[in-house]
Design a protein around this motif. Structure first.
Motif, PDB file in Angstrom:
ATOM      1  N   ASP A   1       0.869  -1.184   0.000  1.00 52.33           N
ATOM      2  CA  ASP A   1       0.000   0.000   0.000  1.00 52.33           C
ATOM      3  C   ASP A   1       0.903   1.229   0.000  1.00 52.33           C
ATOM      4  O   ASP A   1       1.584   1.516   0.989  1.00 52.33           O
ATOM      5  CB  ASP A   1      -0.900  -0.009   1.235  1.00 52.33           C
ATOM      6  N   LEU A   2       0.935   1.972  -1.108  1.00 53.52           N
ATOM      7  CA  LEU A   2       1.843   3.095  -1.278  1.00 53.52           C
ATOM      8  C   LEU A   2       1.046   4.354  -1.605  1.00 53.52           C
ATOM      9  O   LEU A   2       0.244   4.354  -2.545  1.00 53.52           O
ATOM     10  CB  LEU A   2       2.850   2.800  -2.385  1.00 53.52           C
ATOM     11  N   LYS A   3       1.285   5.427  -0.823  1.00 57.93           N
ATOM     12  CA  LYS A   3       0.618   6.704  -1.049  1.00 57.93           C
ATOM     13  C   LYS A   3       1.672   7.778  -1.253  1.00 57.93           C
ATOM     14  O   LYS A   3       2.508   8.010  -0.376  1.00 57.93           O
ATOM     15  CB  LYS A   3      -0.284   7.056   0.145  1.00 57.93           C
ATOM     16  N   LEU A   4       1.630   8.453  -2.415  1.00 57.38           N
ATOM     17  CA  LEU A   4       2.624   9.442  -2.793  1.00 57.38           C
ATOM     18  C   LEU A   4       1.946  10.778  -3.043  1.00 57.38           C
ATOM     19  O   LEU A   4       1.057  10.881  -3.901  1.00 57.38           O
ATOM     20  CB  LEU A   4       3.371   8.999  -4.052  1.00 57.38           C
ATOM     21  N   TYR A   5       2.354  11.800  -2.287  1.00 55.03           N
ATOM     22  CA  TYR A   5       1.752  13.127  -2.403  1.00 55.03           C
ATOM     23  C   TYR A   5       2.840  14.197  -2.478  1.00 55.03           C
ATOM     24  O   TYR A   5       3.907  14.050  -1.881  1.00 55.03           O
ATOM     25  CB  TYR A   5       0.875  13.429  -1.191  1.00 55.03           C
ATOM     26  N   GLY A   6       2.533  15.284  -3.183  1.00 58.51           N
ATOM     27  CA  GLY A   6       3.386  16.466  -3.159  1.00 58.51           C
ATOM     28  C   GLY A   6       4.304  16.581  -4.356  1.00 58.51           C
ATOM     29  O   GLY A   6       4.707  15.592  -4.981  1.00 58.51           O
ATOM     30  N   SER A   7       4.665  17.822  -4.681  1.00 54.65           N
ATOM     31  CA  SER A   7       5.519  18.092  -5.838  1.00 54.65           C
ATOM     32  C   SER A   7       6.913  17.524  -5.649  1.00 54.65           C
ATOM     33  O   SER A   7       7.592  17.193  -6.617  1.00 54.65           O
ATOM     34  CB  SER A   7       5.596  19.603  -6.068  1.00 54.65           C
ATOM     35  N   GLY A   8       7.368  17.412  -4.385  1.00 57.40           N
ATOM     36  CA  GLY A   8       8.694  16.864  -4.137  1.00 57.40           C
ATOM     37  C   GLY A   8       8.798  15.413  -4.548  1.00 57.40           C
ATOM     38  O   GLY A   8       9.793  14.982  -5.144  1.00 57.40           O
ATOM     39  N   VAL A   9       7.758  14.624  -4.241  1.00 57.93           N
ATOM     40  CA  VAL A   9       7.753  13.217  -4.625  1.00 57.93           C
ATOM     41  C   VAL A   9       7.703  13.083  -6.141  1.00 57.93           C
ATOM     42  O   VAL A   9       8.397  12.244  -6.734  1.00 57.93           O
ATOM     43  CB  VAL A   9       6.569  12.487  -3.966  1.00 57.93           C
ATOM     44  N   MET A  10       6.894  13.934  -6.789  1.00 54.52           N
ATOM     45  CA  MET A  10       6.795  13.875  -8.242  1.00 54.52           C
ATOM     46  C   MET A  10       8.124  14.235  -8.900  1.00 54.52           C
ATOM     47  O   MET A  10       8.544  13.617  -9.889  1.00 54.52           O
ATOM     48  CB  MET A  10       5.700  14.825  -8.728  1.00 54.52           C
ATOM     49  N   ALA A  11       8.814  15.247  -8.341  1.00 52.27           N
ATOM     50  CA  ALA A  11      10.114  15.637  -8.893  1.00 52.27           C
ATOM     51  C   ALA A  11      11.133  14.517  -8.728  1.00 52.27           C
ATOM     52  O   ALA A  11      11.963  14.279  -9.617  1.00 52.27           O
ATOM     53  CB  ALA A  11      10.606  16.903  -8.192  1.00 52.27           C
ATOM     54  N   LEU A  12      11.074  13.799  -7.616  1.00 50.21           N
ATOM     55  CA  LEU A  12      11.981  12.676  -7.398  1.00 50.21           C
ATOM     56  C   LEU A  12      11.720  11.565  -8.418  1.00 50.21           C
ATOM     57  O   LEU A  12      12.663  10.992  -8.990  1.00 50.21           O
ATOM     58  CB  LEU A  12      11.815  12.145  -5.976  1.00 50.21           C
ATOM     59  N   LEU A  13      10.436  11.288  -8.668  1.00 47.80           N
ATOM     60  CA  LEU A  13      10.093  10.256  -9.646  1.00 47.80           C
ATOM     61  C   LEU A  13      10.555  10.648 -11.051  1.00 47.80           C
ATOM     62  O   LEU A  13      10.995   9.796 -11.831  1.00 47.80           O
ATOM     63  CB  LEU A  13       8.586  10.013  -9.640  1.00 47.80           C
ATOM     64  N   GLU A  14      10.467  11.928 -11.377  1.00 49.60           N
ATOM     65  CA  GLU A  14      10.907  12.386 -12.693  1.00 49.60           C
ATOM     66  C   GLU A  14      12.406  12.180 -12.863  1.00 49.60           C
ATOM     67  O   GLU A  14      12.879  11.789 -13.931  1.00 49.60           O
ATOM     68  CB  GLU A  14      10.546  13.858 -12.881  1.00 49.60           C
ATOM     69  N   GLN A  15      13.167  12.468 -11.797  1.00 52.21           N
ATOM     70  CA  GLN A  15      14.617  12.317 -11.898  1.00 52.21           C
ATOM     71  C   GLN A  15      15.024  10.841 -11.923  1.00 52.21           C
ATOM     72  O   GLN A  15      16.026  10.480 -12.529  1.00 52.21           O
ATOM     73  CB  GLN A  15      15.304  13.034 -10.738  1.00 52.21           C
ATOM     74  N   ILE A  16      14.240   9.988 -11.258  1.00 50.92           N
ATOM     75  CA  ILE A  16      14.532   8.555 -11.321  1.00 50.92           C
ATOM     76  C   ILE A  16      14.319   8.025 -12.728  1.00 50.92           C
ATOM     77  O   ILE A  16      15.100   7.225 -13.240  1.00 50.92           O
ATOM     78  CB  ILE A  16      13.656   7.785 -10.312  1.00 50.92           C
ATOM     79  N   GLY A  17      13.232   8.486 -13.382  1.00 51.51           N
ATOM     80  CA  GLY A  17      12.978   8.159 -14.771  1.00 51.51           C
ATOM     81  C   GLY A  17      12.887   6.674 -15.035  1.00 51.51           C
ATOM     82  O   GLY A  17      12.171   5.928 -14.358  1.00 51.51           O
ATOM     83  N   LEU A  18      13.645   6.207 -15.992  1.00 44.22           N
ATOM     84  CA  LEU A  18      13.599   4.811 -16.406  1.00 44.22           C
ATOM     85  C   LEU A  18      14.231   3.872 -15.386  1.00 44.22           C
ATOM     86  O   LEU A  18      14.113   2.648 -15.516  1.00 44.22           O
ATOM     87  CB  LEU A  18      14.304   4.646 -17.763  1.00 44.22           C
TER      88      LEU A  18
END
Length: 432
Positions: free
Chosen positions: A304-321
Motif C-alpha cells: 500500500d503506497l501513497k505518494l503526495y506532493g511536488s517533491g515526490v513527483m520531482a523525485l520520480l521524474e529524476q529517477i525516470g527509467l
C-alpha cells in the motif's frame, strides 16, 4: 358550583417521555462512564443534582483539562488543583492537559507567573501518576522552566504517552537519565529536540513500544533501532544528514514534510514494511541526493503506497527509467499533481506495478497558464495492469480528467473493473 379557574391547574410532578430512560435508575458505573465524556467543569457541577450525585464526579476515569475553557489563569489552576486533590488516588484511565500561553506585552507575566505555573504542572502530573493512568497527554507551550518529573518516565501502568512541548526549553525538559516504561505501546513527541542518546534511551526503555510519532521535532539522529516497533511517523521535522533505520518489525511508515526533507531515512533493515505514506514539497530546482534515490528504491516491499506532493513527483521524474519494480504493490494513491504535466510520469510508474489492484488519484488539478504542459508529455507510454480492478479519481478541477480516464481504460482490461469519479471534498484536500 365552583367558579371556573382562570388558569388550568399545573401538575407539580414533571412528566417524562416513556421512551427516555430515567437517569436515577442507571447503575453508578454507567453514570460514571457518562461523566467521563463530559468536560470536567460540567462533571463537577452535577454534584448539586442530588445526594447520589454528590461524589460521583470524583470517580471519573478520564480527565481533560483545557486552559482555553477558563478566562483567568488563577481560576484554571485552582480548579485543576482542587479536582485532583478531592478525587485522591482513585483509578484513572486518561489524563490530558492542554495549555498554550500567550506572550503579553507591557507586563511581567511571562517570567514569574510561568515559573509558578510550571511548578503546578509538575505537581498535577505527580497527582495523575498516583492514579496509575493508562494514557497521559501533555500539550504545553511557553513554559521555559518546565521540567517533567522523573516519575513520568518510570510509570509502569502507562500505555500511551503524548508530549507536545513547544517553546519549553526542550533541551532540558525531559530531565531524566533513563526511561523505564514497561507497558508503553504508543509514544508521540512534538516540539522536542531528539538526539541519539535520547532516542536510544526511549527505544531501550520501552520494550513493548509499537507506535512512534515525531512531529515538529528537531532531529539530531544517525540511527534508530527497534525490534518491535510496527509504526513510525515523522511529520514536519527538521534535521540534517541520513538516519539509518533498523526495524525488522516495521509495518507502517508515514512521512510528511512541508519543504525540503532535511532528514533522509535510509531503510537498512525493514523487511516487514508494507504501508508507506510520503508527502513532501521541495523547492523548485532541488537536487536530490543518492540517499533519497536509495530511499525510494527500498519501498519495493510495500503493498500500500501513497505518494503526495511536488517533491515526490520531482523525485520520480529524476529517477525516470531507473524506477524499481513494485511486484508486491496492490494499492497505489497518487496525489497533488497536475494531470497534463504528469501523464507520462504516471504511465511510467504503472509500468512497474504489474500486480496493482486499486489506483486512487486525489486532488488532480488541470495545468494553469503559468505552468504550461511539458513538452513531450503525451501519456502515450503503454503499460499493462492486468490485475487493476478499481480506479478512483477525486478531482478539484474536472478539466483534463477525461484524458486521464481514457489512458487508464485503454491500458487495463480486468473483467470486473470499477471506475469511480467524484469531486474531492475540502476535507480531503486540506488533509493532504
Amino acid at each position: 358550583m365552583e367558579p371556573p379557574h382562570k388558569h388550568p391547574r399545573r401538575n407539580d410532578e414533571p412528566t417524562m417521555s416513556p421512551s427516555l430512560p430515567d437517569l436515577s435508575t442507571l447503575p453508578e458505573l454507567v453514570l460514571i462512564h457518562i461523566l467521563s465524556f463530559m468536560d470536567p467543569k460540567e462533571a463537577v457541577q452535577t454534584c448539586i443534582l442530588s445526594k447520589r450525585w454528590r461524589n460521583l464526579w470524583t470517580y471519573v476515569t478520564s480527565l481533560n483539562f483545557n486552559k482555553s475553557a477558563f478566562k483567568r489563569t488563577a481560576h484554571f489552576v485552582r480548579f485543576v488543583t482542587n479536582m485532583l486533590f478531592f478525587r485522591g488516588a482513585i483509578k484513572l484511565d486518561t489524563f490530558r492537559l492542554y495549555w498554550l500561553t500567550r506572550k503579553r506585552t507591557g507586563d511581567t507575566y511571562s517570567m514569574k507567573n510561568r515559573q509558578i505555573c510550571a511548578s503546578n504542572i509538575s505537581s498535577w502530573i505527580f497527582s495523575a501518576l498516583s492514579c496509575k493512568p493508562l494514557t497521559i497527554s501533555l500539550v504545553l507551550h511557553g513554559f521555559a522552566n518546565l521540567k517533567l518529573p522523573h516519575a513520568l518516565f518510570t510509570c509502569a501502568s502507562l500505555e500511551q504517552l503524548e508530549l507536545g512541548l513547544y517553546d519549553c526549553n526542550n533541551e532540558e525538559v525531559i530531565g531524566t537519565k533513563y526511561v523505564n516504561l514497561p507497558s508503553l505501546k504508543k509514544l508521540e513527541l512534538a516540539g522536542l529536540t531528539v538526539n541519539d542518546p535520547v532516542m536510544q534511551m526511549i527505544l531501550s526503555g520501552c520494550p513493548l513500544l509499537e507506535e512512534l510519532c515525531l512531529s515538529v521535532c528537531s532531529l539530531k539522529l544517525s540511527e534508530m533501532r527497534s525490534d518491535l516497533l510496527r509504526s513510525l511517523t515523522i511529520r514536519q521535522c527538521q534535521g540534517s544528514g541520513v538516519v539509518e533505520i533498523f526495524m525488522p518489525s516495521l509495518i507502517s511508515l508515514h512521512l510528511k514534510n512541508p519543504g525540503q526533507l532535511g532528514t533522509i531515512l535510509s531503510l537498512k533493515n525493514t523487511p516487514s514494511l508494507v504501508k508507506v505514506f510520503v508527502f513532501s514539497n521541495y523547492f523548485q530546482g532541488y537536487s536530490f541526493s543518492a540517499a533519497e534515490f536509495e530511499f525510494f528504491t527500498c519501498l519495493t516491499s510495500a503493498t500500500d503506497l501513497k505518494l503526495y506532493g511536488s517533491g515526490v513527483m520531482a523525485l520520480l521524474e529524476q529517477i525516470g527509467l531507473n524506477c524499481p519494480v513494485f511486484d508486491n504493490l496492490k494499492r497505489l494513491t497518487f496525489g497533488r499533481w497536475q494531470i497534463n504535466n504528469n501523464l507520462d510520469l504516471l504511465c511510467r510508474l504503472l509500468q512497474h506495478t504489474p500486480n496493482l489492484e486499486k489506483l486512487t488519484i486525489v486532488h488532480t488539478a488541470h495545468r494553469s497558464p503559468r505552468n504550461p504542459k511539458k513538452k513531450g508529455a503525451t501519456g502515450q507510454i503503454p503499460f499493462r495492469c492486468e490485475q487493476l480492478r478499481a480506479i478512483e479519481i477525486k478531482y478539484s478541477d474536472p478539466s483534463g480528467v477525461h484524458e486521464l480516464v481514457d489512458i487508464l481504460l485503454r491500458n487495463t482490461s480486468h473483467r470486473e473493473r470499477v471506475l469511480s469519479i467524484s469531486p474531492a471534498s475540502k476535507c480531503e484536500i486540506s488533509n493532504l
